[in-house]
Design a protein around this motif. Structure first.
Motif, mmCIF file in Angstrom:
data_model
loop_
_atom_site.group_PDB
_atom_site.id
_atom_site.type_symbol
_atom_site.label_atom_id
_atom_site.label_comp_id
_atom_site.label_asym_id
_atom_site.label_seq_id
_atom_site.Cartn_x
_atom_site.Cartn_y
_atom_site.Cartn_z
ATOM 1 N N ASN A 57 0.799 -1.231 0.000
ATOM 2 C CA ASN A 57 0.000 0.000 0.000
ATOM 3 C C ASN A 57 0.830 1.279 0.000
ATOM 4 O OD1 ASN A 57 0.918 -0.343 2.637
ATOM 5 N ND2 ASN A 57 -0.951 0.438 3.565
ATOM 6 N N LYS A 58 2.109 1.202 0.373
ATOM 7 C CA LYS A 58 2.879 2.436 0.499
ATOM 8 C C LYS A 58 3.151 3.104 -0.850
ATOM 9 C CE LYS A 58 2.860 2.078 4.911
ATOM 10 N NZ LYS A 58 2.405 0.716 5.093
ATOM 11 N N ILE A 59 3.131 2.303 -1.913
ATOM 12 C CA ILE A 59 3.414 2.865 -3.234
ATOM 13 C C ILE A 59 2.373 3.926 -3.605
ATOM 14 C CG2 ILE A 59 3.626 2.316 -5.709
ATOM 15 C CD1 ILE A 59 5.952 1.268 -3.990
ATOM 16 N N ARG A 60 1.104 3.645 -3.324
ATOM 17 C CA ARG A 60 0.056 4.611 -3.693
ATOM 18 C C ARG A 60 0.229 5.955 -2.988
ATOM 19 N NH1 ARG A 60 -4.498 2.530 -6.476
ATOM 20 N NH2 ARG A 60 -4.859 0.292 -6.234
ATOM 21 N N LYS A 61 0.681 5.913 -1.736
ATOM 22 C CA LYS A 61 0.878 7.166 -1.006
ATOM 23 C C LYS A 61 2.141 7.872 -1.496
ATOM 24 C CE LYS A 61 -0.420 4.796 3.220
ATOM 25 N NZ LYS A 61 -0.221 4.768 4.668
ATOM 26 N N LEU A 62 3.183 7.087 -1.736
ATOM 27 C CA LEU A 62 4.468 7.693 -2.109
ATOM 28 C C LEU A 62 4.428 8.333 -3.494
ATOM 29 C CD1 LEU A 62 6.797 5.063 -0.486
ATOM 30 C CD2 LEU A 62 6.851 7.526 -0.022
ATOM 31 N N GLY A 200 -2.955 1.096 10.394
ATOM 32 C CA GLY A 200 -1.644 1.371 10.966
ATOM 33 C C GLY A 200 -1.510 2.872 11.155
ATOM 34 N N SER A 201 -0.797 3.531 10.239
ATOM 35 C CA SER A 201 -0.702 4.987 10.304
ATOM 36 C C SER A 201 -1.972 5.642 9.748
ATOM 37 C CB SER A 201 0.536 5.467 9.556
ATOM 38 O OG SER A 201 0.424 5.189 8.174
ATOM 39 N N MET A 202 -2.911 4.849 9.295
ATOM 40 C CA MET A 202 -4.313 5.215 9.040
ATOM 41 C C MET A 202 -4.611 5.816 7.667
ATOM 42 S SD MET A 202 -5.366 6.733 12.801
ATOM 43 C CE MET A 202 -4.341 8.192 12.618
ATOM 44 N N GLY A 203 -3.589 6.138 6.879
ATOM 45 C CA GLY A 203 -3.854 6.764 5.582
ATOM 46 C C GLY A 203 -4.643 5.874 4.636
ATOM 47 N N THR A 204 -4.397 4.575 4.713
ATOM 48 C CA THR A 204 -5.094 3.650 3.818
ATOM 49 C C THR A 204 -6.591 3.646 4.117
ATOM 50 O OG1 THR A 204 -3.107 2.299 3.720
ATOM 51 C CG2 THR A 204 -5.155 1.256 3.018
ATOM 52 N N ALA A 205 -6.943 3.412 5.381
ATOM 53 C CA ALA A 205 -8.358 3.348 5.756
ATOM 54 C C ALA A 205 -9.033 4.711 5.578
ATOM 55 C CB ALA A 205 -8.494 2.867 7.200
ATOM 56 N N SER A 328 -5.767 -6.486 0.249
ATOM 57 C CA SER A 328 -4.414 -6.846 0.644
ATOM 58 C C SER A 328 -3.487 -5.640 0.506
ATOM 59 C CB SER A 328 -3.873 -7.995 -0.204
ATOM 60 O OG SER A 328 -2.531 -8.240 0.180
ATOM 61 N N THR A 329 -2.743 -5.371 1.565
ATOM 62 C CA THR A 329 -1.831 -4.220 1.576
ATOM 63 C C THR A 329 -0.368 -4.655 1.583
ATOM 64 O OG1 THR A 329 -2.004 -4.263 3.979
ATOM 65 C CG2 THR A 329 -3.455 -2.729 2.807
ATOM 66 N N SER A 330 -0.130 -5.984 1.616
ATOM 67 C CA SER A 330 1.242 -6.486 1.727
ATOM 68 C C SER A 330 1.983 -6.371 0.397
ATOM 69 C CB SER A 330 1.208 -7.965 2.105
ATOM 70 O OG SER A 330 0.419 -8.188 3.240
HETATM 71 C C1 LIG Z 1 1.888 0.339 6.391
HETATM 72 C C2 LIG Z 1 1.140 -0.889 6.120
HETATM 73 C C3 LIG Z 1 -0.233 -0.996 6.419
HETATM 74 C C4 LIG Z 1 -0.988 0.058 7.153
HETATM 75 O O1 LIG Z 1 -1.459 1.095 6.334
HETATM 76 P P1 LIG Z 1 -1.632 2.515 6.966
HETATM 77 O O2 LIG Z 1 -2.020 3.372 5.845
HETATM 78 O O3 LIG Z 1 -0.328 2.871 7.590
HETATM 79 O O4 LIG Z 1 -2.724 2.408 8.004
HETATM 80 C C5 LIG Z 1 -0.890 -2.142 6.062
HETATM 81 N N1 LIG Z 1 -0.229 -3.168 5.487
HETATM 82 C C6 LIG Z 1 1.080 -3.125 5.228
HETATM 83 C C7 LIG Z 1 1.724 -4.322 4.627
HETATM 84 C C8 LIG Z 1 1.808 -1.983 5.526
HETATM 85 O O5 LIG Z 1 3.120 -1.960 5.262
#
Ligand SMILES: *Cc1c(COP(=O)(O)O)cnc(C)c1O
Length: 366
Positions: A57-62, A200-205, A328-330
């Motif tokens: 998921n970090k790619i979409r934010k970055l 997690g850091s909540m940006g996704t949700a 899936s965010t992994s």
């Molecule tokens: C960072 C992360 C999340 C959490 O997403 P947030 O936007 O930080 O809440 C979920 N899954 C994976 C694999 C992550 O690395």
């Protein structure tokens, strides 16, 4: 063109994006797992495939964060996370792709094989790694490191918040929700009743909840908390939704000024377990099932805990007639070739403990 810009053209000139992702990410039915759970309409959104080199998921934010950083003339990024942070690694990879350098300040966390891999990969992709002693010390260390690099190079590094979850980073998941709405409109899947995602850091949700409302979908986001409440809980999630809506409305008045109370989202507690990055039996079971039945790899710190919540809801028959989407965010890309033969002793000594100490086992690891 990104769905966010197709819908709100006034945003495009204001939100530069570094295009590194591959969209739309696939949506697939999970038929076998669905029938085992008596969820005949279970689907997965494959954000493990966002990037060619590195997914998750970090790619979409970055993409949005790097766009803003390069337009702002940044030469170096500085970010903060836990030792095995996927965000810190993704930042190093994206920074390198944009021709920037990066610095990661990393807090201690429970050890696992992925922590070792991410540390070695961060180093491989050119990140300058520093250990941070404690959360209270982190702020001072961020400021001090910024000033030290600023004095040395004449330019302050650009700070990227933990997890990339600033309002700018969160736009990546507002866009992802609109991408999903397009897939629903195209008949790839029915409109989901529920979407399970880690918090997690909540940006996704936050981005998903806001973007779904904007798209006119009624799907309920079940944000499964996997961090301590000091980092993520429902009031903080709602504040991030409100701030992101206000930010986008400020850039483009056509973007509706939505308030978080209008968004269909809940934070689910009960899956955190003993701590951040400490794997739970429920997450192990869920990850084992989805790997065995569909060959899908998910992680134990985040997505495994979110899938465990989905399993429990299916078993207590609270969702069986519904269309359920597991987001899936992994990362599922294999980067082992990049660190084959790497020597952990090239890392700063504070990180050697992860290579010499005990390590949790995760699903699919030998
Ligand atoms: C960072 C992360 C999340 C959490 O997403 P947030 O936007 O930080 O809440 C979920 N899954 C994976 C694999 C992550 O690395």
């Amino acid at each position: 063109m990104l769905p966010l810009f197709a819908r709100f053209p006034a945003l495009e000139p204001k939100l530069p994006v570094l295009p590194i992702g591959d969209y739309p990410t696939p949506v697939e039915p999970l038929r076998e797992l669905g029938s085992a759970l008596q969820l005949p309409r279970l689907y997965v959104k494959r954000d493990d495939l966002t990037g060619q080199l590195y997914g998750g998921n970090k790619i979409r934010k970055l993409e949005f964060l790097l766009g803003a950083a390069t337009r702002g003339g940044a030469g170096q990024l500085l970010t903060l996370g836990f030792a095995g942070s996927n965000h810190a690694l993704a930042t190093a990879i994206c920074a390198q792709a944009a021709g920037l350098s990066s610095i990661s300040l990393l807090l201690h966390q429970a050890n696992a094989a992925y922590v070792r891999r991410n540390l070695l990969l961060g180093h491989h992709f050119g990140a300058e790694l520093h250990a941070v002693g404690s959360v209270p010390a982190a702020v001072a260390q961020v400021v001090w490191t910024m000033l030290r690099h600023g004095l040395a190079s004449g330019r302050l590094p650009r700070y990227v918040p933990p997890g990339g979850s600033s309002t700018v980073g969160t736009c990546g998941y507002v866009n992802a929700a609109l991408e999903l709405a397009n897939q629903v409109a195209a008949g790839v899947l029915p409109e989901p009743d529920r979407i399970y995602v880690p918090l997690g850091s909540m940006g996704t949700a936050a981005g998903l909840a806001l973007g779904l409302k904007v798209a006119g979908l009624n799907s309920r986001v079940i944000a499964v908390r996997v961090v301590d409440t000091q980092f993520g809980d429902e009031p903080k999630l709602r504040r991030l939704i409100d701030r992101t809506a206000a930010f986008l409305h400020g850039l483009a008045p056509a973007f509706p000024r939505i308030r978080s109370e209008q968004c269909n989202v809940e934070v689910r507690d009960g899956y955190f377990g003993e701590g951040y990055g400490v794997f739970t039996d429920a997450a192990r079971e869920a990850a084992t099932e989805v790997l065995k039945r569909h060959g899908l790899k998910i992680d134990g710190t985040y997505s495994g805990k979110a899938l465990a919540a989905l399993f429990d809801d299916a078993r207590s028959a609270t969702a069986n007639d519904r269309v359920v989407l597991f987001w899936s965010t992994s990362n599922s890309r294999d980067l082992s070739a990049q660190i084959a033969g790497a020597d952990y002793r090239e890392l700063p000594p504070a990180f050697h403990r992860y290579f010499t100490g005990d390590c949790q086992r995760w699903v699919g690891e030998s």
